[in-house]
Write a protein that holds these residues in place. Structure first.
Motif, PDB file in Angstrom:
ATOM      1  N   PRO A 260       0.712  -1.234  -0.063  1.00  0.00           N
ATOM      2  CA  PRO A 260       0.218  -0.003  -0.031  1.00  0.00           C
ATOM      3  C   PRO A 260       0.729   1.157  -0.026  1.00  0.00           C
ATOM      4  O   PRO A 260       0.364   2.350  -0.513  1.00  0.00           O
ATOM      5  CB  PRO A 260      -0.970  -0.104   1.403  1.00  0.00           C
ATOM      6  N   ASN A 261       2.100   1.268   0.725  1.00  0.00           N
ATOM      7  CA  ASN A 261       2.731   2.522   0.691  1.00  0.00           C
ATOM      8  C   ASN A 261       3.926   2.482  -0.228  1.00  0.00           C
ATOM      9  O   ASN A 261       4.848   3.462  -0.191  1.00  0.00           O
ATOM     10  CB  ASN A 261       3.446   2.574   2.165  1.00  0.00           C
ATOM     11  N   ILE A 262       3.961   1.508  -1.367  1.00  0.00           N
ATOM     12  CA  ILE A 262       5.121   1.514  -2.018  1.00  0.00           C
ATOM     13  C   ILE A 262       5.263   2.690  -3.009  1.00  0.00           C
ATOM     14  O   ILE A 262       4.183   3.281  -3.468  1.00  0.00           O
ATOM     15  CB  ILE A 262       5.211   0.425  -2.809  1.00  0.00           C
ATOM     16  N   GLN A 263       6.371   3.463  -3.180  1.00  0.00           N
ATOM     17  CA  GLN A 263       6.577   4.626  -3.983  1.00  0.00           C
ATOM     18  C   GLN A 263       7.810   4.327  -4.901  1.00  0.00           C
ATOM     19  O   GLN A 263       7.865   4.828  -6.015  1.00  0.00           O
ATOM     20  CB  GLN A 263       7.285   5.671  -3.079  1.00  0.00           C
ATOM     21  N   TYR A 264       8.399   3.025  -4.716  1.00  0.00           N
ATOM     22  CA  TYR A 264       9.555   2.958  -5.627  1.00  0.00           C
ATOM     23  C   TYR A 264       9.787   1.327  -5.737  1.00  0.00           C
ATOM     24  O   TYR A 264       9.992   0.591  -4.784  1.00  0.00           O
ATOM     25  CB  TYR A 264      10.809   3.276  -5.321  1.00  0.00           C
ATOM     26  N   LEU A 265       9.394   0.752  -6.917  1.00  0.00           N
ATOM     27  CA  LEU A 265       9.339  -0.671  -7.120  1.00  0.00           C
ATOM     28  C   LEU A 265      10.501  -0.945  -8.329  1.00  0.00           C
ATOM     29  O   LEU A 265      10.163  -0.661  -9.386  1.00  0.00           O
ATOM     30  CB  LEU A 265       8.157  -1.303  -7.329  1.00  0.00           C
ATOM     31  N   ASP A 266      11.545  -1.926  -7.811  1.00  0.00           N
ATOM     32  CA  ASP A 266      12.536  -2.276  -9.046  1.00  0.00           C
ATOM     33  C   ASP A 266      12.406  -3.760  -9.179  1.00  0.00           C
ATOM     34  O   ASP A 266      12.967  -4.490  -8.543  1.00  0.00           O
ATOM     35  CB  ASP A 266      13.844  -2.044  -8.766  1.00  0.00           C
ATOM     36  N   LEU A 267      11.901  -4.137 -10.411  1.00  0.00           N
ATOM     37  CA  LEU A 267      11.759  -5.610 -10.788  1.00  0.00           C
ATOM     38  C   LEU A 267      12.491  -5.740 -11.923  1.00  0.00           C
ATOM     39  O   LEU A 267      12.612  -7.064 -12.542  1.00  0.00           O
ATOM     40  CB  LEU A 267      10.370  -6.075 -10.940  1.00  0.00           C
ATOM     41  N   SER A 268      13.622  -5.101 -12.138  1.00  0.00           N
ATOM     42  CA  SER A 268      14.361  -5.022 -13.355  1.00  0.00           C
ATOM     43  C   SER A 268      15.269  -6.337 -13.661  1.00  0.00           C
ATOM     44  O   SER A 268      15.555  -6.948 -12.528  1.00  0.00           O
ATOM     45  CB  SER A 268      15.070  -3.752 -13.920  1.00  0.00           C
ATOM     46  N   LYS A 269      15.496  -6.787 -14.855  1.00  0.00           N
ATOM     47  CA  LYS A 269      16.682  -7.571 -15.077  1.00  0.00           C
ATOM     48  C   LYS A 269      16.417  -8.893 -14.421  1.00  0.00           C
ATOM     49  O   LYS A 269      17.318  -9.636 -13.980  1.00  0.00           O
ATOM     50  CB  LYS A 269      17.941  -7.231 -14.608  1.00  0.00           C
ATOM     51  N   ASN A 270      15.084  -9.590 -14.513  1.00  0.00           N
ATOM     52  CA  ASN A 270      14.654 -10.692 -14.251  1.00  0.00           C
ATOM     53  C   ASN A 270      14.270 -11.484 -15.305  1.00  0.00           C
ATOM     54  O   ASN A 270      14.783 -10.808 -16.490  1.00  0.00           O
ATOM     55  CB  ASN A 270      13.393 -10.648 -12.926  1.00  0.00           C
ATOM     56  N   PHE A 271      13.628 -12.450 -15.147  1.00  0.00           N
ATOM     57  CA  PHE A 271      13.105 -13.291 -16.627  1.00  0.00           C
ATOM     58  C   PHE A 271      11.809 -13.326 -16.813  1.00  0.00           C
ATOM     59  O   PHE A 271      11.061 -14.249 -17.062  1.00  0.00           O
ATOM     60  CB  PHE A 271      13.839 -14.694 -16.154  1.00  0.00           C
ATOM     61  N   PHE A 272      11.368 -12.086 -16.607  1.00  0.00           N
ATOM     62  CA  PHE A 272       9.724 -11.820 -16.701  1.00  0.00           C
ATOM     63  C   PHE A 272       9.651 -12.064 -18.414  1.00  0.00           C
ATOM     64  O   PHE A 272      10.328 -11.407 -19.084  1.00  0.00           O
ATOM     65  CB  PHE A 272       9.161 -10.719 -16.379  1.00  0.00           C
ATOM     66  N   GLN A 273       8.386 -12.477 -18.786  1.00  0.00           N
ATOM     67  CA  GLN A 273       7.997 -12.489 -20.300  1.00  0.00           C
ATOM     68  C   GLN A 273       6.519 -12.244 -20.398  1.00  0.00           C
ATOM     69  O   GLN A 273       5.899 -12.741 -19.505  1.00  0.00           O
ATOM     70  CB  GLN A 273       8.304 -13.888 -20.796  1.00  0.00           C
ATOM     71  N   GLY A 274       6.165 -11.542 -21.179  1.00  0.00           N
ATOM     72  CA  GLY A 274       4.766 -11.199 -21.476  1.00  0.00           C
ATOM     73  C   GLY A 274       4.149 -10.575 -20.313  1.00  0.00           C
ATOM     74  O   GLY A 274       4.730  -9.990 -19.242  1.00  0.00           O
TER      75      GLY A 274
END
Ligand SMILES: *[C@@H]1O[C@H](CO)[C@@H](O)[C@H](O)[C@H]1NC(C)=O
Ligand SMILES: *[C@@H]1O[C@H](CO)[C@@H](O)[C@H](O)[C@H]1NC(C)=O
Ligand SMILES: *[C@@H]1O[C@H](CO)[C@@H](O)[C@H](O)[C@H]1NC(C)=O
Ligand SMILES: *[C@@H]1O[C@H](CO)[C@@H](O)[C@H](O)[C@H]1NC(C)=O
Ligand SMILES: *[C@@H]1O[C@H](CO)[C@@H](O)[C@H](O)[C@H]1NC(C)=O
Ligand SMILES: *[C@@H]1O[C@H](CO)[C@@H](O)[C@H](O)[C@H]1NC(C)=O
Length: 276
Positions: A260-274
């Protein structure tokens, strides 16, 4: 008016001298002897070629560089030993194909190494004696791919813990979950030496605002959803280069419940697709 001004000035001078006398009295109380011995034992446990700890001599450990004491009790409350180790923690692009940073940092373009850091084969347990620590920064040193010791969980007053790029490896101990005062936790590293088998420990960190696990291998971690849902205090979350993929994280991503309070979220450089 003039009389009042004079009184004010007089009063200020009086209180300044009072404060001064009090401060003077404070440095009479030298550091806690047991804690001084613990710090000294820590110093003995590290290889300190650059002399980061060269001021660690004499009886008043509160004057040693990187060490801060509570003014009233003389107990060590903060230890800030930031190393500048770039070489040992240099991130080699070939170890993680998901990284796309290799254009800026590649084999031909290493960051310039400095040797101002501590080297040790493990983090000495003498630090566990510094029971009143609220701030601990050991980032950028080289603890020889040893595990993060379980005793870290006994430093129960910690609100800041930075072990980033410090050459730790292995499983993150669930004992970190005992640090219920923790507000800032940085375990990020350029190399994926650290990994998690179960993230359930974050559940107890109810004050946590900043969590950086970038470069921690989370592919095998149970309860990864706890990181996304169970820390309502979280403002900044970095999970870059954590080997996450859709199967690992996708089922859990329910945006209406997420942080609920997130202002910054970094999920870069993982193996996500689509799409999720
Ligand atoms: C307090 O510390 C200052 C600076 O380190 C020193 O000059 C002074 O003599 C000390 N006072 C006492 C009472 O130890
Ligand atoms: C921690 O601080 C308390 C006072 O707040 C003091 O009584 C105690 O001795 C300190 N602990 C250590 C290990 O210095
Ligand atoms: C941890 O320490 C590194 C320096 O070694 C610094 O760049 C980083 O910002 C620190 N992390 C936090 C959360 O303060
Ligand atoms: C710290 O955490 C570990 C593992 O989660 C647990 O076994 C241990 O009892 C805890 N210690 C304290 C002092 O709470
Ligand atoms: C998290 O850590 C990585 C690697 O140390 C760093 O590049 C990044 O800036 C950090 N994220 C935040 C939000 O501080
Ligand atoms: C997402 O969470 C909300 C609130 O808890 C819930 O109402 C909704 O059904 C969830 N959606 C999915 C797809 O699970």
């Amino acid at each position: 008016m003039r009389g009042m001004g004079f009184h004010l000035i007089f009063a200020s001078i009086f209180s300044l001298t009072t404060i001064h006398r009090c401060l003077g009295a404070q440095n009479m109380s030298l550091c806690n002897e047991a804690e001084r011995l613990s710090l000294f034992k820590f110093k003995e446990s590290v290889y300190d070629e650059s002399g980061m700890l060269s001021s660690w001599v004499g009886s008043d450990c509160c004057q040693w560089s990187g060490v801060h004491c509570d003014a009233a009790t003389g107990s060590v409350v903060s230890l800030r030993l930031t190393g500048q180790n770039i070489w040992n923690n240099y991130y080699f692009p070939e170890s993680n194909p998901a990284d796309e940073d290799s254009s800026t940092e590649n084999e031909d373009n290493y960051p310039v190494g400095q040797d101002c850091y501590l080297i040790s084969k493990e983090l000495d347990s003498s630090l566990a004696e510094l029971r009143n620590l609220t701030y601990l920064d050991l980032s950028g040193n080289d603890f020889g791919k040893s595990p993060i010791p379980e005793f870290i969980g006994s430093l129960k007053w910690l609100s800041y813990l930075n072990l980033s790029n410090a050459g730790f490896s292995g499983i993150i101990p669930s004992h970190i979950g005992n640090l219920s005062k923790l507000e800032i936790l940085d375990l990020s590293a350029r190399n994926q030496y650290l990994w998690a088998d179960d993230m359930a420990w974050v559940f107890s960190l109810s004050l946590l605002k900043h969590l950086n696990l970038s470069g921690v291998d989370l592919i095998r971690a149970q309860n990864i959803d706890m990181v996304l849902y169970m820390i309502p205090s979280l403002v900044e979350l970095s999970l870059s280069r954590c080997s996450l993929n859709n199967a690992r994280l996708g089922p859990y991503l329910n945006l209406s419940r997420l942080l609920p309070n997130i202002q910054y979220l970094d999920l870069s450089k993982n193996f996500f697709q689509g799409p999720f």
